[in-house]
Design an enzyme around this catalytic site. Structure first.
Site, PDB file in Angstrom:
ATOM      1  N   SER A  95      27.965  -3.135   8.056  1.00  0.00           N
ATOM      2  CA  SER A  95      27.046  -2.481   7.240  1.00  0.00           C
ATOM      3  C   SER A  95      27.011  -3.013   5.911  1.00  0.00           C
ATOM      4  O   SER A  95      26.895  -3.820   5.462  1.00  0.00           O
ATOM      5  CB  SER A  95      27.133  -0.642   7.380  1.00  0.00           C
ATOM      6  OG  SER A  95      25.988  -0.435   6.882  1.00  0.00           O
ATOM      7  N   ASP A 223      18.767  -0.941  15.882  1.00  0.00           N
ATOM      8  CA  ASP A 223      19.541  -0.294  14.579  1.00  0.00           C
ATOM      9  C   ASP A 223      18.232   0.380  13.511  1.00  0.00           C
ATOM     10  O   ASP A 223      17.540  -0.147  13.205  1.00  0.00           O
ATOM     11  CB  ASP A 223      20.237  -1.378  13.862  1.00  0.00           C
ATOM     12  CG  ASP A 223      21.283  -0.964  12.795  1.00  0.00           C
ATOM     13  OD1 ASP A 223      20.894  -0.118  12.120  1.00  0.00           O
ATOM     14  OD2 ASP A 223      22.074  -1.589  12.698  1.00  0.00           O
ATOM     15  N   HIS A 252      23.283   1.161  14.828  1.00  0.00           N
ATOM     16  CA  HIS A 252      23.990   0.823  13.833  1.00  0.00           C
ATOM     17  C   HIS A 252      25.899   1.139  14.222  1.00  0.00           C
ATOM     18  O   HIS A 252      26.394   0.467  13.768  1.00  0.00           O
ATOM     19  CB  HIS A 252      23.740   1.633  12.685  1.00  0.00           C
ATOM     20  CG  HIS A 252      24.022   1.198  11.381  1.00  0.00           C
ATOM     21  ND1 HIS A 252      23.782  -0.383  10.846  1.00  0.00           N
ATOM     22  CD2 HIS A 252      24.833   1.704  10.281  1.00  0.00           C
ATOM     23  CE1 HIS A 252      24.094  -0.400   9.839  1.00  0.00           C
ATOM     24  NE2 HIS A 252      24.664   0.612   9.473  1.00  0.00           N
TER      25      HIS A 252
END
Length: 272
Positions: A95, A223, A252
């Site tokens: 991320s 995601d 995610h």
């Protein structure tokens, strides 16, 4: 273990396990070193040294009032590599951690780095601009920040419902969801706001084009936090030489739901 950054004297925490070629894991925003509990033991047992950093404002690191821009957090990563005198290192970022790795390479070069892996990374550039027509309008950022300011626990709880893409059949226990929620809840509220702003405005397109070390890009097509059409697929377009892998129905939090596959793909990448 702790060290102090040379830029502003912030004390940062890190963990260091195993021996062998070094892997540095860079956590996503609001998470800390504990997020890698399904990766670190695996790679230590396969002969690697695994190091993970608590970003400023996260985990056991200091909570300074400033330094939450990605240039500074990338410099914090550089300070860790220098503190441990790491070379031929593999950087693995999830991320926002992926965005910080790209920023690190742009600011500090590749002399210490053998390869990089971007896992559900928020790259290359989120913000809608004239030359980034697929980006996200800034009004959406402002609405998100408003919700965080109004009721941060509620906002985090809503995010956690989508984080693992359970609606697509990914099996995650209530305890795992709660653990992730509590990790995020423990992060400095100020850091959450500032990091969200910083990653939204950070343009890493040129940074990605400049990467010459081997790269792996892993992204889930479900995601919600980093939609694949805006992030993973565009990152792959900017890095045509990279090894790009999409995980069907992965969200995610694929480092949990798809840990076995992710670990196997990372290990293959390390040994290539």
């Amino acid at each position: 273990m702790f060290f102090t950054t040379p830029t502003d004297g912030t004390t940062l925490a890190y963990e260091d396990y195993g021996d062998g070629p070094a892997i540095v894991f860079v956590a996503g925003a609001m998470l800390n070193t504990d997020m890698w509990e399904y990766q670190i033991p695996f790679f230590v047992e396969h002969g690697y040294r695994c190091i993970a950093l608590d970003r400023r404002g996260h985990g056991r690191s200091d909570r300074p009032r400033g330094g939450y821009d990605l240039d500074t957090t990338a410099d914090d990563l550089a300070a860790l590599l220098e503190h441990l005198d790491l070379t031929e290192v593999t950087l693995v970022g999830h991320s926002t951690g992926g965005a910080e790795i790209a920023r690190y390479l742009a600011r500090h070069g590749e002399s210490r780095v053998a390869r990089v892996a971007f896992v559900a990374a928020i790259l290359p550039f989120l913000k809608l601009t004239d030359d980034n027509p697929v980006g996200v309008p800034e009004a959406m950022l402002e609405e998100m920040l408003r919700r965080i300011r109004a009721d941060r626990p509620k906002w985090l709880a809503r995010q956690s419902q989508l984080y693992f893409a359970e609606q697509f059949g990914n099996e995650v226990s209530p305890e795992m969801s709660d653990l992730t929620y509590r990790q995020c809840l423990s992060t400095s509220p100020w850091a959450i706001l500032k990091i969200q702003e910083a990653v939204f405005h950070c343009d890493n397109r040129e940074a990605l084009r400049g990467i010459t070390v081997p790269a792996l890009i892993v992204h889930g097509d479900a995601d919600f936090s980093a939609p694949i059409d805006i992030t993973g697929r565009r990152t792959a377009e900017l890095m045509p030489y990279a090894d790009y892998r999409e995980y069907p129905a992965a969200g995610h939090g694929l480092y949990v739901t798809h840990a076995e596959r992710l670990n196997a793909d990372l290990l293959e990448f390390l040994k290539a």
